[in-house]
Design a protein around this motif. Sequence first.
Motif, PDB file in Angstrom:
ATOM      1  N   GLU A  93       0.917  -1.221  -0.089  1.00 11.44           N
ATOM      2  CA  GLU A  93      -0.034   0.094  -0.063  1.00 11.44           C
ATOM      3  C   GLU A  93       0.684   1.223   0.053  1.00 11.44           C
ATOM      4  O   GLU A  93       0.337   2.370  -0.355  1.00 11.44           O
ATOM      5  CB  GLU A  93      -1.117  -0.054   1.348  1.00 11.44           C
ATOM      6  CG  GLU A  93      -0.251  -0.343   2.681  1.00 11.44           C
ATOM      7  CD  GLU A  93      -0.081  -1.829   2.995  1.00 11.44           C
ATOM      8  OE1 GLU A  93      -0.117  -1.959   4.092  1.00 11.44           O
ATOM      9  OE2 GLU A  93      -0.307  -2.531   1.919  1.00 11.44           O
ATOM     10  N   GLY A  94       1.929   1.093   0.378  1.00  9.52           N
ATOM     11  CA  GLY A  94       3.098   2.264   0.300  1.00  9.52           C
ATOM     12  C   GLY A  94       3.296   2.811  -0.967  1.00  9.52           C
ATOM     13  O   GLY A  94       3.433   3.720  -1.235  1.00  9.52           O
ATOM     14  N   TYR A  95       3.937   1.523  -1.835  1.00  4.78           N
ATOM     15  CA  TYR A  95       4.320   1.871  -3.018  1.00  4.78           C
ATOM     16  C   TYR A  95       3.259   2.284  -4.027  1.00  4.78           C
ATOM     17  O   TYR A  95       3.175   2.983  -5.008  1.00  4.78           O
ATOM     18  CB  TYR A  95       4.882   0.515  -3.502  1.00  4.78           C
ATOM     19  CG  TYR A  95       6.350   0.323  -2.952  1.00  4.78           C
ATOM     20  CD1 TYR A  95       7.359   0.994  -3.066  1.00  4.78           C
ATOM     21  CD2 TYR A  95       6.480  -0.833  -1.841  1.00  4.78           C
ATOM     22  CE1 TYR A  95       8.586   1.129  -2.303  1.00  4.78           C
ATOM     23  CE2 TYR A  95       7.541  -0.843  -1.034  1.00  4.78           C
ATOM     24  CZ  TYR A  95       8.691  -0.098  -1.281  1.00  4.78           C
ATOM     25  OH  TYR A  95       9.740   0.066  -0.567  1.00  4.78           O
ATOM     26  N   ARG A  96       2.023   1.580  -3.761  1.00  3.33           N
ATOM     27  CA  ARG A  96       0.911   1.924  -4.614  1.00  3.33           C
ATOM     28  C   ARG A  96       0.400   3.414  -4.158  1.00  3.33           C
ATOM     29  O   ARG A  96      -0.165   4.132  -5.152  1.00  3.33           O
ATOM     30  CB  ARG A  96      -0.436   0.990  -4.172  1.00  3.33           C
ATOM     31  CG  ARG A  96      -0.207  -0.257  -4.917  1.00  3.33           C
ATOM     32  CD  ARG A  96      -1.349  -1.288  -4.586  1.00  3.33           C
ATOM     33  NE  ARG A  96      -1.029  -2.375  -5.125  1.00  3.33           N
ATOM     34  CZ  ARG A  96      -0.860  -3.699  -4.676  1.00  3.33           C
ATOM     35  NH1 ARG A  96      -1.077  -3.810  -3.398  1.00  3.33           N
ATOM     36  NH2 ARG A  96      -0.554  -4.689  -5.185  1.00  3.33           N
ATOM     37  N   LYS A  97       0.549   3.899  -2.769  1.00  5.23           N
ATOM     38  CA  LYS A  97       0.439   5.387  -2.554  1.00  5.23           C
ATOM     39  C   LYS A  97       1.361   6.116  -3.563  1.00  5.23           C
ATOM     40  O   LYS A  97       0.819   7.068  -3.913  1.00  5.23           O
ATOM     41  CB  LYS A  97       0.480   5.532  -0.875  1.00  5.23           C
ATOM     42  CG  LYS A  97       0.547   7.299  -0.551  1.00  5.23           C
ATOM     43  CD  LYS A  97       0.519   7.455   0.805  1.00  5.23           C
ATOM     44  CE  LYS A  97       1.621   6.820   1.420  1.00  5.23           C
ATOM     45  NZ  LYS A  97       1.745   7.121   2.951  1.00  5.23           N
TER      46      LYS A  97
ATOM     47  N   VAL B  78       4.481 -11.828   5.425  1.00 11.00           N
ATOM     48  CA  VAL B  78       3.875 -12.920   4.689  1.00 11.00           C
ATOM     49  C   VAL B  78       2.590 -11.876   4.048  1.00 11.00           C
ATOM     50  O   VAL B  78       2.088 -12.083   2.965  1.00 11.00           O
ATOM     51  CB  VAL B  78       3.055 -14.063   5.588  1.00 11.00           C
ATOM     52  CG1 VAL B  78       2.024 -14.664   4.968  1.00 11.00           C
ATOM     53  CG2 VAL B  78       4.445 -15.031   5.772  1.00 11.00           C
ATOM     54  N   GLN B  79       2.026 -10.874   4.999  1.00 13.41           N
ATOM     55  CA  GLN B  79       0.864 -10.232   4.411  1.00 13.41           C
ATOM     56  C   GLN B  79       1.281  -9.185   3.261  1.00 13.41           C
ATOM     57  O   GLN B  79       0.347  -9.170   2.592  1.00 13.41           O
ATOM     58  CB  GLN B  79       0.342  -9.545   5.723  1.00 13.41           C
ATOM     59  CG  GLN B  79      -0.034 -10.318   6.777  1.00 13.41           C
ATOM     60  CD  GLN B  79       1.116 -10.427   7.957  1.00 13.41           C
ATOM     61  OE1 GLN B  79       2.294 -10.463   7.489  1.00 13.41           O
ATOM     62  NE2 GLN B  79       0.756 -10.961   9.254  1.00 13.41           N
ATOM     63  N   ALA B  80       2.481  -8.624   3.436  1.00 15.80           N
ATOM     64  CA  ALA B  80       2.624  -8.103   2.311  1.00 15.80           C
ATOM     65  C   ALA B  80       2.846  -8.651   1.091  1.00 15.80           C
ATOM     66  O   ALA B  80       2.360  -8.365  -0.075  1.00 15.80           O
ATOM     67  CB  ALA B  80       3.878  -7.215   2.695  1.00 15.80           C
ATOM     68  N   GLU B  81       3.443 -10.015   1.040  1.00  7.86           N
ATOM     69  CA  GLU B  81       3.433 -11.011  -0.273  1.00  7.86           C
ATOM     70  C   GLU B  81       2.034 -11.233  -0.595  1.00  7.86           C
ATOM     71  O   GLU B  81       1.878 -11.191  -1.918  1.00  7.86           O
ATOM     72  CB  GLU B  81       4.243 -12.008   0.151  1.00  7.86           C
ATOM     73  CG  GLU B  81       5.769 -11.849   0.555  1.00  7.86           C
ATOM     74  CD  GLU B  81       6.491 -11.271  -0.575  1.00  7.86           C
ATOM     75  OE1 GLU B  81       5.938 -11.191  -1.735  1.00  7.86           O
ATOM     76  OE2 GLU B  81       7.646 -10.713  -0.257  1.00  7.86           O
ATOM     77  N   GLU B  82       1.113 -11.334   0.522  1.00  6.43           N
ATOM     78  CA  GLU B  82      -0.270 -11.812  -0.004  1.00  6.43           C
ATOM     79  C   GLU B  82      -1.047 -10.495  -0.613  1.00  6.43           C
ATOM     80  O   GLU B  82      -1.783 -10.693  -1.553  1.00  6.43           O
ATOM     81  CB  GLU B  82      -0.977 -11.847   1.354  1.00  6.43           C
ATOM     82  CG  GLU B  82      -0.760 -13.420   1.828  1.00  6.43           C
ATOM     83  CD  GLU B  82      -1.435 -13.745   3.253  1.00  6.43           C
ATOM     84  OE1 GLU B  82      -1.522 -14.875   3.629  1.00  6.43           O
ATOM     85  OE2 GLU B  82      -1.772 -12.835   3.663  1.00  6.43           O
ATOM     86  N   ARG B  83      -0.646  -9.574  -0.368  1.00 10.12           N
ATOM     87  CA  ARG B  83      -1.123  -8.236  -0.960  1.00 10.12           C
ATOM     88  C   ARG B  83      -0.354  -7.768  -2.085  1.00 10.12           C
ATOM     89  O   ARG B  83      -0.610  -6.723  -2.866  1.00 10.12           O
ATOM     90  CB  ARG B  83      -1.163  -7.197   0.039  1.00 10.12           C
ATOM     91  CG  ARG B  83      -2.125  -7.448   0.955  1.00 10.12           C
ATOM     92  CD  ARG B  83      -2.586  -6.228   1.905  1.00 10.12           C
ATOM     93  NE  ARG B  83      -1.397  -5.363   2.754  1.00 10.12           N
ATOM     94  CZ  ARG B  83      -0.950  -5.618   3.785  1.00 10.12           C
ATOM     95  NH1 ARG B  83      -1.481  -6.709   4.423  1.00 10.12           N
ATOM     96  NH2 ARG B  83      -0.113  -5.109   4.363  1.00 10.12           N
TER      97      ARG B  83
END
Length: 315
Positions: free
Chosen positions: A134-138, A166-171
């Motif tokens: 979400e940081g890079y998409r921002k 893991v959560q970052a990879e899932e997103r």
Amino acid sequence: MTTFLDFEKPIAELQSRIDELRNTAQGGDVNIDAEIGPLQAKSDKLLQDTYARLTPWQKTQVARHPERPHFRHYVAGLIEDFMPLGGDRAFADDAAIIGGLGRFRGRRVMVIGHEKGDDTASRLKHNFGMGKPEGYRKAIRLMQLADRFGLPVITLVDTSGAFPGVQAEERGQAEAIARSTEQCLNLGVPLVASILGEGGSGGAVALAAGNQVLMMEHAVYSVISPEGCASILWRTADKAPDAAEAMKVTAQHLKELGVIDRIVPEPLGGAHRAPGVAVQALGDAIAQALDGMQGLSGESLRQARRAKFLAMGRV
């Protein structure tokens, strides 16, 4: 009080002796200038000699110094009327990557960068500067906004790497980093990237694919941390100094290799010893880089940026 690194122990001992003498004479009539003067001169000379021959591993330690200025210090010193813009319009707002509008020496700009934090609470809040999808998409959203309104983009990179959870990879961490890098390359406005401390892996490149890439004198920039490289090649992090030497992580090596465009000098002893001086030095370098791109068309900026990165690694 400055936090001394392991290789600065001789300097720390001299400085401690100077502080003791000053404390002893405080409030008294004893003049200790004659004794402090030579000690201070010796300390200054030792500091100068030490920083003139830093190894890549020692530079890595300087780049990670807890008192080194971070994103918020550079924004406070260089950007007027900074207005942070949050959220990726899809999942959440990532505190590790901050961005917003402001004025840089009279220019309207978009500023985006990593924030590591200064103490335990802020480091946890900002996730030690390790961005999530979400940081890079921002960052992508803000770069697109800048492109739409013709605003130059300034990025301030300081991260050990993107968050590996893991959560970052899932997103979709890898996809977000790739899209952010793509957006950098597609911008029709000037993009000046600056490596402040650590520039780690794709987490750094995602904000650093600029027309001009500046790097602080004692910063490091690499595809993996020296400890990570050593763990893979030698099965032990103890070989990190050897890995740092082999990977050519310093600004001086990367300038020779054509990976960065300019080295920004730091105050003697590193940016943490005189943060204000370091901030203004970077500001001068960014201003010169933007001046050099003034009047160029969007297509010229895109072509130059892409050609720059395609040329890397070619003989």
